[in-house]
Write a protein that holds these residues in place. Structure first.
Motif, PDB file in Angstrom:
ATOM      1  N   VAL A  63     -61.343  71.621  50.937  1.00 19.73           N
ATOM      2  CA  VAL A  63     -62.177  71.121  49.846  1.00 19.73           C
ATOM      3  C   VAL A  63     -62.039  71.919  48.556  1.00 19.73           C
ATOM      4  O   VAL A  63     -62.517  71.489  47.509  1.00 19.73           O
ATOM      5  N   TRP A  64     -61.405  73.093  48.628  1.00 19.59           N
ATOM      6  CA  TRP A  64     -61.244  73.875  47.393  1.00 19.59           C
ATOM      7  C   TRP A  64     -60.136  74.890  47.581  1.00 19.59           C
ATOM      8  O   TRP A  64     -59.966  75.468  48.662  1.00 19.59           O
ATOM      9  N   GLU A  65     -59.321  75.072  46.526  1.00 19.42           N
ATOM     10  CA  GLU A  65     -58.323  76.128  46.468  1.00 19.42           C
ATOM     11  C   GLU A  65     -58.424  76.804  45.114  1.00 19.42           C
ATOM     12  O   GLU A  65     -58.704  76.151  44.098  1.00 19.42           O
ATOM     13  N   GLY A  66     -58.211  78.115  45.088  1.00 12.94           N
ATOM     14  CA  GLY A  66     -58.250  78.842  43.835  1.00 12.94           C
ATOM     15  C   GLY A  66     -57.254  79.980  43.847  1.00 12.94           C
ATOM     16  O   GLY A  66     -56.856  80.473  44.899  1.00 12.94           O
ATOM     17  N   ALA A  67     -56.838  80.404  42.671  1.00 14.88           N
ATOM     18  CA  ALA A  67     -55.893  81.511  42.537  1.00 14.88           C
ATOM     19  C   ALA A  67     -56.104  82.193  41.195  1.00 14.88           C
ATOM     20  O   ALA A  67     -56.466  81.541  40.204  1.00 14.88           O
ATOM     21  N   ARG A  68     -55.884  83.496  41.177  1.00 10.71           N
ATOM     22  CA  ARG A  68     -55.946  84.274  39.941  1.00 10.71           C
ATOM     23  C   ARG A  68     -54.823  85.298  39.963  1.00 10.71           C
ATOM     24  O   ARG A  68     -54.448  85.805  41.033  1.00 10.71           O
ATOM     25  N   GLY A  69     -54.306  85.630  38.784  1.00  9.44           N
ATOM     26  CA  GLY A  69     -53.240  86.595  38.683  1.00  9.44           C
ATOM     27  C   GLY A  69     -51.896  85.908  38.602  1.00  9.44           C
ATOM     28  O   GLY A  69     -51.786  84.737  38.232  1.00  9.44           O
ATOM     29  N   SER A  70     -50.856  86.637  38.954  1.00  8.73           N
ATOM     30  CA  SER A  70     -49.504  86.089  38.853  1.00  8.73           C
ATOM     31  C   SER A  70     -48.624  86.715  39.916  1.00  8.73           C
ATOM     32  O   SER A  70     -48.936  87.770  40.476  1.00  8.73           O
ATOM     33  N   ALA A  71     -47.512  86.061  40.199  1.00  8.45           N
ATOM     34  CA  ALA A  71     -46.518  86.566  41.140  1.00  8.45           C
ATOM     35  C   ALA A  71     -45.136  86.327  40.547  1.00  8.45           C
ATOM     36  O   ALA A  71     -44.913  85.322  39.855  1.00  8.45           O
ATOM     37  N   ASP A  72     -44.236  87.232  40.806  1.00  8.19           N
ATOM     38  CA  ASP A  72     -42.898  87.124  40.231  1.00  8.19           C
ATOM     39  C   ASP A  72     -42.156  85.912  40.783  1.00  8.19           C
ATOM     40  O   ASP A  72     -42.046  85.736  41.998  1.00  8.19           O
ATOM     41  N   GLY A  73     -41.660  85.061  39.888  1.00  6.31           N
ATOM     42  CA  GLY A  73     -40.743  84.000  40.274  1.00  6.31           C
ATOM     43  C   GLY A  73     -41.359  82.725  40.785  1.00  6.31           C
ATOM     44  O   GLY A  73     -40.646  81.768  41.068  1.00  6.31           O
ATOM     45  N   HIS A  74     -42.689  82.648  40.911  1.00  7.83           N
ATOM     46  CA  HIS A  74     -43.294  81.414  41.411  1.00  7.83           C
ATOM     47  C   HIS A  74     -44.762  81.385  41.034  1.00  7.83           C
ATOM     48  O   HIS A  74     -45.391  82.411  40.759  1.00  7.83           O
ATOM     49  N   GLY A  75     -45.324  80.195  41.026  1.00  7.81           N
ATOM     50  CA  GLY A  75     -46.743  80.054  40.765  1.00  7.81           C
ATOM     51  C   GLY A  75     -47.556  80.383  42.004  1.00  7.81           C
ATOM     52  O   GLY A  75     -47.026  80.585  43.098  1.00  7.81           O
ATOM     53  N   LEU A  76     -48.855  80.447  41.822  1.00  2.00           N
ATOM     54  CA  LEU A  76     -49.758  80.771  42.927  1.00  2.00           C
ATOM     55  C   LEU A  76     -50.438  79.516  43.419  1.00  2.00           C
ATOM     56  O   LEU A  76     -51.033  78.766  42.631  1.00  2.00           O
ATOM     57  N   ASP A  77     -50.358  79.273  44.715  1.00  4.53           N
ATOM     58  CA  ASP A  77     -51.077  78.161  45.323  1.00  4.53           C
ATOM     59  C   ASP A  77     -51.242  78.442  46.808  1.00  4.53           C
ATOM     60  O   ASP A  77     -50.885  79.521  47.296  1.00  4.53           O
ATOM     61  N   GLY A  78     -51.762  77.465  47.525  1.00  3.63           N
ATOM     62  CA  GLY A  78     -52.044  77.648  48.945  1.00  3.63           C
ATOM     63  C   GLY A  78     -50.829  77.652  49.829  1.00  3.63           C
ATOM     64  O   GLY A  78     -50.953  77.746  51.056  1.00  3.63           O
ATOM     65  N   ASN A  79     -49.621  77.569  49.233  1.00  3.71           N
ATOM     66  CA  ASN A  79     -48.389  77.569  50.012  1.00  3.71           C
ATOM     67  C   ASN A  79     -47.655  78.904  49.947  1.00  3.71           C
ATOM     68  O   ASN A  79     -46.625  79.082  50.581  1.00  3.71           O
TER      69      ASN A  79
END
Length: 474
Positions: A45-61
């Motif tokens: 019902v909800w996913e969230g992300a903060r910050g950054s990672a090298d080379g890719h976006g942040l998500d539940g995968n």
């Protein structure tokens, strides 16, 4: 994870509160990145992300290391062996894995961290050193593996779960990771939970305590220690795994077995396990709610997975920092936000389609001595026995094939409730572990232990209650 029904979606205000909470945590915890998810009623019902990672976006995968949440997966494998009859939880380890030197410790004690084993391995810090330093179980256990007498106290032990991984491998005749993949990960559809990292994944970092700079953390293969903390996973996979831990899955473990894992099996240890420990599951309380799940950490990563059984909600938090962000308490906060803002609607009350007449006959008031109790028959087919309007022992009971009822919880868990009948077939009384419940207080027609005074119930007549006293006045 199931498709999202409209009535499962969260309100915009709840979603904002969840997003705000992880934003504050990422900022104050100084984590390079944090990802989180909430599932309710089997749906994400909800996913969230903060910050950054090298080379890719942040998500539940995106994969993160989950550390000791791995222990819960290992515990599931052990419970499968128990359910298949290949071992008993009371079996000594020696019966299935001889030659360890701690063979008298039982499987249950290892699952609950009550085996008395040391918390860590001897030698170099195992999480940040090569597995080649520990090629054998003897290297994991050391010369003095036992610190306490088995069964006397809860003492968290990473080597204990290494032994459980070796036990799984010995009984199955296959490597722990292969058994995990074929018996848990594939049946539950956890295709982003792996022993080794698979892109996209987050890098692990240490954050300088007094400066806003980072240091890469090494990512070691844990070797024999893998069953205690090796896995990489995602928020989506762990949300799905959390749903399994709430409801079970007949392909892996049924609900009764996962609920057994979530019940306290180890005594509380102030400051470490205030609410006890289950079988591969940590127990805690947050905002007055009982939670079960597990936390994890490895150099560069922290993780939290908590389940609110009463509200059917799962929360997952993963971050790539060695310390600073309390992933476990953050996941608990997410559960609290959802439960406070959007309490679960109860299931609609529905009557029986057809009630068992023998069970229906037991309903109504009963008396244990002078104490009134009530038996209710629920549409689940279970009986509920509890005090009438007062504090006391209450329990649910499941029907057994022989006509008796087996206690499911509370003081009477595992105890047998029987309806004792007269020669004409009518119910005389209930027998529950030697306690006699009658239709009238101390019914003279029932076999009340100790008998019933033949003069029956009576008042106290006029006059002094105690011995007469002679006046000392002249």
């Amino acid at each position: 994870m199931n498709a999202l029904p409209e009535d499962q979606d969260l309100l915009p205000s709840t979603r904002r509160a969840l997003g705000h909470r992880i934003a504050v945590a990422q900022n104050e915890g100084r984590a390079p990145s944090v990802v989180a998810a909430v599932a309710r009623g089997g749906a994400l019902v909800w996913e969230g992300a903060r910050g950054s990672a090298d080379g890719h976006g942040l998500d539940g995968n995106v994969q993160y290391r989950i550390g000791s949440i791995t222990k819960t997966f290992t515990a599931v494998l052990v419970m499968r062996l128990r359910d298949e009859g290949l071992l008993a939880l009371e079996d000594p380890l020696e019966k299935h894995l001889p030659g360890t030197g701690v063979g008298e410790v039982t499987v249950r004690q290892l699952l609950a961290h009550t085996g008395g084993l040391a918390a860590e391995t001897p030698g170099a810090w195992w999480e940040r050193s090569s597995a080649s330093l520990r090629p054998e179980l003897s290297d994991v256990l050391g010369e003095e593996p036992l610190l306490f007498e088995a069964g006397r106290r809860h003492h968290y032990s990473n080597p204990g779960y290494t032994l459980l991984g070796a036990l799984v491998a010995a009984v199955r005749g296959k490597a722990w990771e292969e058994v995990l993949r074929t018996e848990v990960l594939e049946p539950l559809g956890l295709d982003r939970t792996t022993v080794q990292a698979q892109a996209p994944y987050a890098d692990g970092w240490a954050v300088h305590p007094w400066a806003d700079v980072l240091l890469p953390e090494p990512s070691e293969d844990l070797g024999l220690m893998a069953s205690a903390g090796q896995l990489w996973s995602t928020t989506r996979d762990l949300a799905r795994f959390g749903r399994f831990l709430l409801h079970g899955d007949e392909q892996v473990l049924d609900m009764e077995s996962v609920r057994e894992m979530a019940a306290a099996a180890a005594p509380a240890e102030p400051g470490l396990a205030e609410f006890g420990y289950g079988l591969g599951m940590q127990l805690t309380e947050s905002s007055g709610r009982r939670l079960v799940g597990h936390c994890g950490s490895l150099p560069g990563f922290v993780a939290g997975l908590w389940l609110n059984q009463a509200e059917d909600v799962v929360a997952v938090v993963l971050a790539n920092c060695t310390s600073g962000l309390p992933a476990g308490s953050l996941a608990a906060d997410l559960l609290t936000i959802v439960a406070d803002a959007e309490p679960l609607f109860p299931e609609p009350w529905r009557p029986f389609a057809e009630a068992d007449p023998a069970a229906l006959e037991l309903c109504g008031p009963w008396y244990w001595g002078p104490a009134p109790h009530v038996v209710r028959l629920r549409s689940t087919g279970e009986l509920e026995l509890g005090p009438a309007g007062a504090l006391g022992r209450a329990a649910r009971f499941r029907a057994e094939p022989d006509g008796s009822w087996r206690g499911l919880n509370g003081y009477y868990a595992g105890e047998t409730l029987r309806a004792v009948r007269r020669p004409d077939g009518s119910v005389s009384h209930l027998d529950l572990g030697s306690f006699v419940f009658t239709r009238q207080p101390y019914d003279t027609e029932a076999p009340v232990p100790g008998g019933v005074d033949p003069q029956g119930w009576r008042g106290i007549g006029p006059g002094p209650v105690g011995p007469a006293r002679r006046s000392t006045r002249a």
